[in-house]
Design a protein around this motif. Structure first.
Motif, short mmCIF file in Angstrom:
data_model
loop_
_atom_site.label_atom_id
_atom_site.label_comp_id
_atom_site.label_asym_id
_atom_site.label_seq_id
_atom_site.Cartn_x
_atom_site.Cartn_y
_atom_site.Cartn_z
N TRP A 206 0.83 -1.21 0.00
CA TRP A 206 0.00 0.00 0.00
C TRP A 206 0.86 1.26 0.00
CZ3 TRP A 206 -0.88 -3.75 4.01
CH2 TRP A 206 -1.85 -4.70 3.65
N LEU A 207 1.94 1.24 0.76
CA LEU A 207 2.78 2.43 0.87
C LEU A 207 3.46 2.76 -0.46
CD1 LEU A 207 3.85 4.53 2.92
CD2 LEU A 207 5.79 3.00 3.32
N GLY A 208 3.83 1.75 -1.23
CA GLY A 208 4.56 2.00 -2.48
C GLY A 208 3.70 2.12 -3.71
N THR A 209 2.37 2.06 -3.56
CA THR A 209 1.49 2.05 -4.73
C THR A 209 1.62 3.32 -5.56
OG1 THR A 209 -0.09 0.59 -3.63
CG2 THR A 209 -0.89 1.87 -5.50
N ALA A 210 1.56 4.48 -4.93
CA ALA A 210 1.56 5.75 -5.67
C ALA A 210 2.85 5.92 -6.47
CB ALA A 210 1.37 6.92 -4.71
N GLY A 211 3.99 5.65 -5.85
CA GLY A 211 5.27 5.80 -6.55
C GLY A 211 5.39 4.84 -7.71
N ALA A 212 4.96 3.59 -7.50
CA ALA A 212 5.05 2.59 -8.56
C ALA A 212 4.15 2.95 -9.74
CB ALA A 212 4.68 1.21 -8.01
N ARG A 213 2.93 3.41 -9.45
CA ARG A 213 2.01 3.77 -10.54
C ARG A 213 2.52 4.99 -11.30
NH1 ARG A 213 1.01 -0.46 -9.51
NH2 ARG A 213 -0.93 -1.49 -8.85
N LEU A 214 3.08 5.96 -10.59
CA LEU A 214 3.61 7.14 -11.27
C LEU A 214 4.79 6.76 -12.14
CD1 LEU A 214 3.61 10.17 -11.76
CD2 LEU A 214 5.06 10.43 -9.72
#
Length: 332
Positions: A206-214
């Motif tokens: 959950w914590l790394g979702t935004a960075g990975a998607r970007l």
């Protein structure tokens, strides 16, 4: 930008020189500790914290690059600093050095003892996420080939693409808007977030979702431009480019990453080798799709060809960038 690409190829990333990615990694580690202390094991809060970390790091890195650009505009004597900063966003030479270090550690004999492979496994462990302790010689070569193909996009062509976009914005705004360094450092921040937090285990799911998607979003177009243009430097011609584009899209589609499978499939078809298969990670085994299935397995020579193709493609990409720089000088 052209001078920065040349500087990257000339000196790479010297160990004695502080690197912006190291600074980004330092901030990610500290922000992660703060986020986990605040969010605990609650998925919703972890996603919110991950989004906040992503915004802070990407925007902050972009603003730092923009500040250096404006400093150079006001103080031309700072231009060498801007050149070094631009070169720091490119990883052409460092990728070559890391992959060739693995190849140099491979023993010459065709059937090496397990202990003879230890130096190559150790060198490989520094550049891949998979388990390397039990890899055979052939698996080591395959891992080196997959790293050379995937990281050519992530480490070289994607930042070069965003530099070009930033240069166009900078030029169109009269040097006022965020330019090549701002966009390149913003991209490197997203890429570093993905490499450090973009894992599907524990709280990082959950914590790394935004960075990975970007990161996926920012690499999407450069990856497809590589897939279209790499066959040109491989000598395939216009028809061959279209055929290899279709084959790479077909083979890379089953990969859960929207970019890694395509980039590896592009290099696999360009060099005529089969990539993919079972990889071992700390969480267990993962079967990756076969790319260019039926072709010979990669050798050290085919990995070297991948590296040479990357160098040729970089030169090809610099041609329109040179045109962008020369356009204002042409008579109207």
């Amino acid at each position: 930008m052209i001078a920065a690409a040349g500087l990257d190829r000339l000196v790479g990333d010297p160990r004695w020189c502080p690197h912006p990615v190291v600074v980004m990694g330092w901030w990610i580690q500290r922000l992660r500790r703060l986020a986990e202390a605040w969010a605990g094991d609650q998925p919703g809060l972890l996603r919110l914290a991950g989004l906040s970390i992503t915004l802070l790091l990407v925007v902050g890195s972009g603003l730092a690059g923009w500040a250096l650009e404006q400093l150079t505009r006001l103080q031309p004597a700072a231009t060498p600093l801007l050149l070094i900063a631009l070169a720091s966003a490119l990883a052409g030479r460092s990728l070559e050095q890391a992959v060739r270090q693995v190849l140099r550690q491979l023993p010459a004999q065709s059937d090496p003892a397990d202990t003879d492979l230890a130096p190559a496994r150790q060198a490989l462990s520094w550049i891949v996420g998979r388990e390397t302790a039990a890899l055979s010689g052939g698996e080591i070569v395959r891992a080196a080939a997959e790293t050379a193909s995937e990281n050519a996009v992530d480490g070289l062509f994607a930042p070069l693409f965003w530099m070009a976009v930033g240069a166009a914005c900078w030029s169109a705004s009269g040097l006022q808007a965020p330019g090549p360094l701002a966009l390149a450092w913003g991209f490197k921040a997203a890429s570093t977030l993905d490499s450090m937090l973009g894992y599907r285990r524990g709280r990082l799911r959950w914590l790394g979702t935004a960075g990975a998607r970007l990161d996926d979003l920012l690499v999407w177009l450069p990856c497809r431009l590589v897939a279209l243009s790499l066959p040109l430097v491989a000598g395939q011609g216009a028809r061959g480019c279209w055929r290899q584009w279709r084959l790479a899209r077909r083979d890379g589609a089953p990969d859960p990453s929207p970019n890694a499978g395509l980039s590896q499939a592009t290099y696999a078809h360009a060099t005529g080798v089969q990539l993919g298969g079972v990889n071992r990670y700390g969480s267990g085994e993962k079967a990756k799709p076969l790319l260019a299935a039926g072709q010979p397995l990669p050798t050290a020579a085919s990995v070297e060809r991948m590296l040479r193709l990357t160098g040729r493609l970089e030169l090809l990409w610099l041609v329109p960038i040179a045109g962008l720089g020369l356009a204002p000088l042409l008579p109207r």
